[in-house]
Motif scaffolding. Structure first.
Motif, mmCIF file in Angstrom:
data_model
loop_
_atom_site.group_PDB
_atom_site.id
_atom_site.type_symbol
_atom_site.label_atom_id
_atom_site.label_comp_id
_atom_site.label_asym_id
_atom_site.label_seq_id
_atom_site.Cartn_x
_atom_site.Cartn_y
_atom_site.Cartn_z
ATOM 1 N N LYS A 34 -4.634 1.668 20.715
ATOM 2 C CA LYS A 34 -4.208 2.462 21.875
ATOM 3 C C LYS A 34 -4.689 3.902 21.733
ATOM 4 C CE LYS A 34 -0.674 3.530 25.072
ATOM 5 N NZ LYS A 34 -1.553 4.181 25.991
ATOM 6 N N PHE A 35 -4.841 4.345 20.483
ATOM 7 C CA PHE A 35 -5.330 5.695 20.235
ATOM 8 C C PHE A 35 -6.163 5.702 18.962
ATOM 9 C CE2 PHE A 35 -1.262 5.444 18.046
ATOM 10 C CZ PHE A 35 -1.557 5.973 16.798
ATOM 11 N N ILE A 36 -6.992 6.744 18.832
ATOM 12 C CA ILE A 36 -7.782 6.950 17.618
ATOM 13 C C ILE A 36 -7.745 8.436 17.269
ATOM 14 C CG2 ILE A 36 -9.302 4.946 17.875
ATOM 15 C CD1 ILE A 36 -11.383 6.711 19.157
ATOM 16 N N ILE A 37 -8.041 8.731 16.022
ATOM 17 C CA ILE A 37 -8.090 10.108 15.538
ATOM 18 C C ILE A 37 -9.553 10.471 15.303
ATOM 19 C CG2 ILE A 37 -7.337 11.718 13.739
ATOM 20 C CD1 ILE A 37 -5.018 10.417 15.359
ATOM 21 N N LEU A 38 -9.963 11.620 15.846
ATOM 22 C CA LEU A 38 -11.344 12.075 15.717
ATOM 23 C C LEU A 38 -11.407 13.235 14.736
ATOM 24 C CD1 LEU A 38 -12.211 12.121 19.526
ATOM 25 C CD2 LEU A 38 -12.469 10.229 17.905
ATOM 26 N N ASN A 39 -12.261 13.094 13.735
ATOM 27 C CA ASN A 39 -12.453 14.133 12.724
ATOM 28 C C ASN A 39 -13.870 14.672 12.796
ATOM 29 O OD1 ASN A 39 -9.883 13.868 11.212
ATOM 30 N ND2 ASN A 39 -10.652 11.806 10.834
ATOM 31 N N PRO A 46 -7.841 17.624 13.486
ATOM 32 C CA PRO A 46 -8.356 16.461 14.224
ATOM 33 C C PRO A 46 -7.913 16.451 15.688
ATOM 34 C CG PRO A 46 -7.288 15.790 12.178
ATOM 35 C CD PRO A 46 -6.977 17.241 12.384
ATOM 36 N N ILE A 47 -8.578 15.616 16.453
ATOM 37 C CA ILE A 47 -8.228 15.389 17.856
ATOM 38 C C ILE A 47 -7.679 13.976 17.988
ATOM 39 C CG2 ILE A 47 -9.162 15.104 20.196
ATOM 40 C CD1 ILE A 47 -11.112 17.379 19.532
ATOM 41 N N TYR A 48 -6.563 13.870 18.683
ATOM 42 C CA TYR A 48 -5.902 12.596 18.977
ATOM 43 C C TYR A 48 -6.417 12.151 20.337
ATOM 44 C CZ TYR A 48 -1.809 9.704 20.322
ATOM 45 O OH TYR A 48 -0.957 8.708 20.735
ATOM 46 N N LEU A 49 -7.060 10.992 20.397
ATOM 47 C CA LEU A 49 -7.585 10.477 21.661
ATOM 48 C C LEU A 49 -6.789 9.240 22.041
ATOM 49 C CD1 LEU A 49 -9.695 10.792 23.906
ATOM 50 C CD2 LEU A 49 -11.254 9.411 22.520
ATOM 51 N N ASN A 50 -6.031 9.358 23.124
ATOM 52 C CA ASN A 50 -5.123 8.314 23.579
ATOM 53 C C ASN A 50 -5.677 7.650 24.839
ATOM 54 O OD1 ASN A 50 -2.614 6.842 23.811
ATOM 55 N ND2 ASN A 50 -2.063 8.246 25.448
ATOM 56 N N LEU A 60 -6.092 15.401 22.550
ATOM 57 C CA LEU A 60 -5.136 16.432 22.150
ATOM 58 C C LEU A 60 -5.452 16.977 20.766
ATOM 59 C CD1 LEU A 60 -1.935 14.418 23.116
ATOM 60 C CD2 LEU A 60 -3.101 16.129 24.527
ATOM 61 N N LEU A 61 -5.381 18.287 20.626
ATOM 62 C CA LEU A 61 -5.499 18.907 19.316
ATOM 63 C C LEU A 61 -4.214 18.611 18.553
ATOM 64 C CD1 LEU A 61 -7.350 20.725 17.587
ATOM 65 C CD2 LEU A 61 -6.028 22.672 18.444
ATOM 66 N N ALA A 98 9.333 23.394 19.455
ATOM 67 C CA ALA A 98 8.149 23.782 20.237
ATOM 68 C C ALA A 98 8.521 23.858 21.714
ATOM 69 C CB ALA A 98 7.022 22.779 20.034
ATOM 70 N N THR A 99 7.976 24.855 22.404
ATOM 71 C CA THR A 99 8.224 24.995 23.838
ATOM 72 C C THR A 99 6.943 24.828 24.651
ATOM 73 O OG1 THR A 99 7.988 27.396 23.681
ATOM 74 C CG2 THR A 99 10.226 26.500 23.517
ATOM 75 N N ALA A 100 5.791 24.888 23.983
ATOM 76 C CA ALA A 100 4.504 24.737 24.668
ATOM 77 C C ALA A 100 3.906 23.374 24.337
ATOM 78 C CB ALA A 100 3.542 25.846 24.244
ATOM 79 N N ASN A 101 3.244 22.788 25.313
ATOM 80 C CA ASN A 101 2.577 21.503 25.126
ATOM 81 C C ASN A 101 1.413 21.645 24.149
ATOM 82 O OD1 ASN A 101 4.310 20.434 27.050
ATOM 83 N ND2 ASN A 101 2.854 20.715 28.721
ATOM 84 N N LEU A 102 0.979 20.514 23.586
ATOM 85 C CA LEU A 102 -0.195 20.518 22.720
ATOM 86 C C LEU A 102 -1.430 20.903 23.530
ATOM 87 C CD1 LEU A 102 0.318 17.195 20.705
ATOM 88 C CD2 LEU A 102 0.827 19.534 19.967
ATOM 89 N N THR A 103 -2.422 21.467 22.855
ATOM 90 C CA THR A 103 -3.691 21.783 23.508
ATOM 91 C C THR A 103 -4.392 20.479 23.869
ATOM 92 O OG1 THR A 103 -3.923 23.838 22.270
ATOM 93 C CG2 THR A 103 -5.942 22.895 23.209
ATOM 94 N N ALA A 104 -4.751 20.351 25.132
ATOM 95 C CA ALA A 104 -5.459 19.164 25.620
ATOM 96 C C ALA A 104 -6.864 19.579 26.037
ATOM 97 C CB ALA A 104 -4.718 18.557 26.806
ATOM 98 N N TYR A 105 -7.811 18.661 25.878
ATOM 99 C CA TYR A 105 -9.198 18.930 26.245
ATOM 100 C C TYR A 105 -9.619 18.053 27.410
ATOM 101 C CZ TYR A 105 -9.377 21.355 21.806
ATOM 102 O OH TYR A 105 -9.128 22.205 20.767
ATOM 103 N N GLN A 106 -10.507 18.604 28.212
ATOM 104 C CA GLN A 106 -11.041 17.871 29.357
ATOM 105 C C GLN A 106 -11.864 16.684 28.860
ATOM 106 O OE1 GLN A 106 -13.436 20.284 31.916
ATOM 107 N NE2 GLN A 106 -13.461 18.770 33.538
ATOM 108 N N THR A 107 -11.650 15.536 29.483
ATOM 109 C CA THR A 107 -12.433 14.346 29.155
ATOM 110 C C THR A 107 -13.215 13.903 30.379
ATOM 111 O OG1 THR A 107 -10.598 12.873 29.711
ATOM 112 C CG2 THR A 107 -10.807 13.515 27.400
#
Length: 124
Positions: A34-39, A46-50, A60-61, A98-107
Motif C-alpha cells: 500500500k506504501f513504500i519508503i523512498l531513500n 526518506p519520503i513515504y509514498l502512499n 510525504l516527508l 504536532a499542529t502542522a501537517n507533514l510536508t507533502a510533495y506534488q505527484t
C-alpha cells in the motif's frame, strides 16, 4: 531496494535517483504494498509514498513537524516516536503535540510511473 521489518509488517524501501529535482517510481513497486519508503543520499529524510488509488498517491516527508523527529509508518497512519504525534496516510495531523501537517510533495501520475517533484511542497 530494501525491506524493513517494523513489528510484524514488512516495509518496502527503494533507493531512488533524483533527476531535475524529481523522483520517478514505477507503479510495479506497489505490487503487494500500500506504501513504500523512498531513500536517496541527497535527502536527509526518506519520503513515504502512499497509494490512495490508481490515480492518487501521497508523497510525504517522513519528518515530524513538532520537533523534526523521523516518523514511522504503522500501516494505517504515521507516528512520531519522540512525542507521540500521529498523522494519517495523507500527512494530516490526527494527534498532537504536532499542529502542522507533514510536508507533502506534488505527484504526477503517468501510465506506468509516479513522478514526485521534491521542489513542489504542497501547503496544507
Amino acid at each position: 531496494m530494501g525491506i524493513l521489518m517494523e513489528g510484524c509488517t514488512t516495509i518496502k524501501q527503494i533507493n531512488t535517483t533524483i533527476t531535475n529535482n524529481k523522483i520517478t517510481v514505477n507503479k510495479t513497486e506497489f505490487e503487494g504494498n500500500k506504501f513504500i519508503i523512498l531513500n536517496n543520499d541527497q535527502l536527509q529524510t526518506p519520503i513515504y509514498l502512499n497509494k490512495i488509488n490508481e490515480q492518487n498517491y501521497a508523497a510525504l516527508l517522513m519528518l515530524c513537524t513538532h520537533k523534526n523527529c523521523d516518523v514511522k509508518p504503522t500501516g494505517s497512519f504515521l507516528t512520531c516516536p519522540c512525542h507521540g504525534s500521529e498523522f494519517d496516510n495523507d500527512g494530516k495531523v490526527l494527534k498532537g503535540p504536532a499542529t502542522a501537517n507533514l510536508t507533502a510533495y506534488q505527484t504526477q501520475i503517468k501510465e506506468t510511473t509516479i513522478i514526485i517533484d521534491i521542489n513542489q511542497a504542497i501547503k496544507s
